[in-house]
Design an enzyme around this catalytic site. Sequence first.
Site, PDB file in Angstrom:
ATOM      1  N   LYS A  82       1.114  -1.206  -0.005  1.00  0.00           N
ATOM      2  CA  LYS A  82      -0.216  -0.139  -0.118  1.00  0.00           C
ATOM      3  C   LYS A  82       0.963   1.102   0.002  1.00  0.00           C
ATOM      4  O   LYS A  82       1.871   1.071   0.494  1.00  0.00           O
ATOM      5  CB  LYS A  82      -0.795  -0.028   1.374  1.00  0.00           C
ATOM      6  CG  LYS A  82      -2.261   0.833   1.183  1.00  0.00           C
ATOM      7  CD  LYS A  82      -3.291   0.262   0.535  1.00  0.00           C
ATOM      8  CE  LYS A  82      -4.561   0.934   0.364  1.00  0.00           C
ATOM      9  NZ  LYS A  82      -5.675   0.367  -0.264  1.00  0.00           N
ATOM     10  N   GLY A 182     -24.763   3.372   2.910  1.00  0.00           N
ATOM     11  CA  GLY A 182     -23.724   4.163   2.040  1.00  0.00           C
ATOM     12  C   GLY A 182     -23.870   3.608   0.604  1.00  0.00           C
ATOM     13  O   GLY A 182     -23.814   2.551   0.321  1.00  0.00           O
ATOM     14  N   GLY A 184     -22.690   5.034  -2.288  1.00  0.00           N
ATOM     15  CA  GLY A 184     -21.639   5.780  -3.294  1.00  0.00           C
ATOM     16  C   GLY A 184     -21.433   4.706  -4.482  1.00  0.00           C
ATOM     17  O   GLY A 184     -22.499   3.944  -5.045  1.00  0.00           O
ATOM     18  N   VAL A 186     -19.965   1.705  -4.936  1.00  0.00           N
ATOM     19  CA  VAL A 186     -20.151   0.571  -4.766  1.00  0.00           C
ATOM     20  C   VAL A 186     -21.461  -0.017  -4.194  1.00  0.00           C
ATOM     21  O   VAL A 186     -22.164  -0.794  -4.818  1.00  0.00           O
ATOM     22  CB  VAL A 186     -19.141  -0.266  -3.570  1.00  0.00           C
ATOM     23  CG1 VAL A 186     -19.458  -1.820  -3.302  1.00  0.00           C
ATOM     24  CG2 VAL A 186     -17.798  -0.175  -4.051  1.00  0.00           C
TER      25      VAL A 186
HETATM   26  P1  NAD Z   1     -17.825   6.142  -2.140  1.00  0.00           P
HETATM   27  O1  NAD Z   1     -16.911   7.196  -1.790  1.00  0.00           O
HETATM   28  O2  NAD Z   1     -18.153   6.329  -3.691  1.00  0.00           O
HETATM   29  O3  NAD Z   1     -19.248   6.106  -1.500  1.00  0.00           O
HETATM   30  C1  NAD Z   1     -19.178   6.099   0.020  1.00  0.00           C
HETATM   31  C2  NAD Z   1     -20.686   6.403   0.475  1.00  0.00           C
HETATM   32  O4  NAD Z   1     -21.001   6.729   1.733  1.00  0.00           O
HETATM   33  C3  NAD Z   1     -20.694   8.056   0.035  1.00  0.00           C
HETATM   34  O5  NAD Z   1     -22.070   7.966  -0.906  1.00  0.00           O
HETATM   35  C4  NAD Z   1     -20.960   8.767   1.207  1.00  0.00           C
HETATM   36  O6  NAD Z   1     -21.938  10.098   1.117  1.00  0.00           O
HETATM   37  C5  NAD Z   1     -21.455   7.583   2.032  1.00  0.00           C
HETATM   38  N1  NAD Z   1     -21.442   8.184   3.609  1.00  0.00           N
HETATM   39  C6  NAD Z   1     -20.427   8.551   4.015  1.00  0.00           C
HETATM   40  N2  NAD Z   1     -20.548   8.601   5.625  1.00  0.00           N
HETATM   41  C7  NAD Z   1     -21.792   7.866   5.725  1.00  0.00           C
HETATM   42  C8  NAD Z   1     -22.457   7.653   6.819  1.00  0.00           C
HETATM   43  N3  NAD Z   1     -21.924   7.922   8.137  1.00  0.00           N
HETATM   44  N4  NAD Z   1     -23.709   6.685   6.754  1.00  0.00           N
HETATM   45  C9  NAD Z   1     -23.993   6.696   5.428  1.00  0.00           C
HETATM   46  N5  NAD Z   1     -23.366   6.907   4.243  1.00  0.00           N
HETATM   47  C10 NAD Z   1     -22.382   7.472   4.544  1.00  0.00           C
HETATM   48  O7  NAD Z   1     -17.048   4.968  -1.797  1.00  0.00           O
HETATM   49  P2  NAD Z   1     -16.850   3.429  -2.515  1.00  0.00           P
HETATM   50  O8  NAD Z   1     -16.089   3.191  -3.485  1.00  0.00           O
HETATM   51  O9  NAD Z   1     -18.350   3.237  -2.780  1.00  0.00           O
HETATM   52  O10 NAD Z   1     -16.355   2.451  -1.259  1.00  0.00           O
HETATM   53  C11 NAD Z   1     -17.393   2.305  -0.169  1.00  0.00           C
HETATM   54  C12 NAD Z   1     -16.660   1.648   0.789  1.00  0.00           C
HETATM   55  O11 NAD Z   1     -16.166   0.448   0.242  1.00  0.00           O
HETATM   56  C13 NAD Z   1     -15.133   2.174   1.471  1.00  0.00           C
HETATM   57  O12 NAD Z   1     -15.095   1.794   2.710  1.00  0.00           O
HETATM   58  C14 NAD Z   1     -14.445   1.760   0.600  1.00  0.00           C
HETATM   59  O13 NAD Z   1     -12.816   1.718   1.235  1.00  0.00           O
HETATM   60  C15 NAD Z   1     -14.625   0.410   0.377  1.00  0.00           C
HETATM   61  N6  NAD Z   1     -14.183  -0.354  -0.617  1.00  0.00           N
HETATM   62  C16 NAD Z   1     -14.161  -0.041  -1.919  1.00  0.00           C
HETATM   63  C17 NAD Z   1     -13.941  -0.835  -2.939  1.00  0.00           C
HETATM   64  C18 NAD Z   1     -14.202  -0.019  -4.342  1.00  0.00           C
HETATM   65  O14 NAD Z   1     -13.833  -0.748  -5.554  1.00  0.00           O
HETATM   66  N7  NAD Z   1     -14.421   1.228  -4.677  1.00  0.00           N
HETATM   67  C19 NAD Z   1     -13.349  -1.871  -2.931  1.00  0.00           C
HETATM   68  C20 NAD Z   1     -13.060  -2.380  -1.419  1.00  0.00           C
HETATM   69  C21 NAD Z   1     -13.294  -1.682  -0.550  1.00  0.00           C
END
Ligand code: NAD
Length: 353
Positions: A82, A182, A184, A186
Amino acid sequence: MSFDLLDLAALHGAEQVAFVADEETGLRAIVAIHSTVLGPGLGGTRFYPFTSEHDALVDVLRLARGMTYKHAVCGNDLGGGKAVIIGDPRATRTDDLMLAYARFVDRLGGRYLTAEDVGTTQADMDLLRSVTPHVTGTSEALGGSGDPSPATAWGVYHALRAVAERLWDDNALDGRHVAIAGIGKVGSALARHLTDAGCRLTLADVRGDVATALARELGASVADPDAIQQIECDVLSPCALGATINERSIPELRCAAICGCANNQLATGADGERLAAAGVLYAPDYVANAGGVINIADELRDDGYDHERAWRRVETIHDTLLRVFAAADDEGITPADAADRIAERRIAAAQPS
Ligand code: NAD
């Protein structure tokens, strides 16, 4: 550097930690390579305004170690690595700084392969690729696999099918109520897969307007982000921040299982035990959310990235998770501990004697 920092690296079992401070561009970055036993260390570059270099080092060491376990359990022939770039990307990111970072990654000679993470973008990966081949997750036009989020969502969907099979002897999800915290990149893609599968959904996001719009489109309900964990549902799917499953939230849960994409969902190791005692099945986060790294690993094959093949492999998360649950039963331990043991055994078996 004080010996304190070296002790810290040793404590996290890192094979190698590399620092760079580039006066010309202001780049300050750390790469941690936790293990290369199964292959080169692959993990994203986090660009974040850490309050201190100490905090940045602790974070990168912890994250690199997590990547070792994630690759090992999902079957990738990759190790854990990382990187962090210290700073606020909105204020300090320049192309020159990113190019200096690419030269730093290049000098590690392929022991560390980078990818996108919080604060970096696919466009950044494309830029790094102009300097070094040791970068993944570039755009498809450059032979990469693009944004990992759709593959991550596909993997969580298959993890949910395994949870259903385990709890209800049937991996069909129709009629099941899933609460997604959440929505976002994913979480929203997962919501669409679950809607297609016939699930009833409750959605929550701190961006209330986004939750309302998606709920309207999918015919889902909306919950307050502070209340979603207390919703009565079949599965709670944490898809935002880490550490939301903790001593305080566990007594309030009214779900049969937890399965989502957020990293580090459990605040402490003891929370795995607390969930088991509360009768809540936990799908270990790094098993459920490995779709992105499974997809990226396909880029490294000699014949290049193949979307279909990569996504078929993402579906193996279903069987991997069932194996984790079975190992937990056999050994009388929690699924989180069982996943760790599976990873550790695979690494130990590959360790050169
Ligand atoms: P993202 O930033 O697109 O989405 C996160 C969402 O969570 C946003 O819509 C945000 O407004 C919302 N959010 C923040 N705080 C919140 C709360 N307290 N309650 C409810 N919603 C809240 O991120 P993502 O890429 O969708 O990833 C989400 C999670 O999955 C992260 O923890 C990330 O590390 C993990 N992850 C993502 C991937 C990937 O491929 N994107 C892979 C492995 C792990």
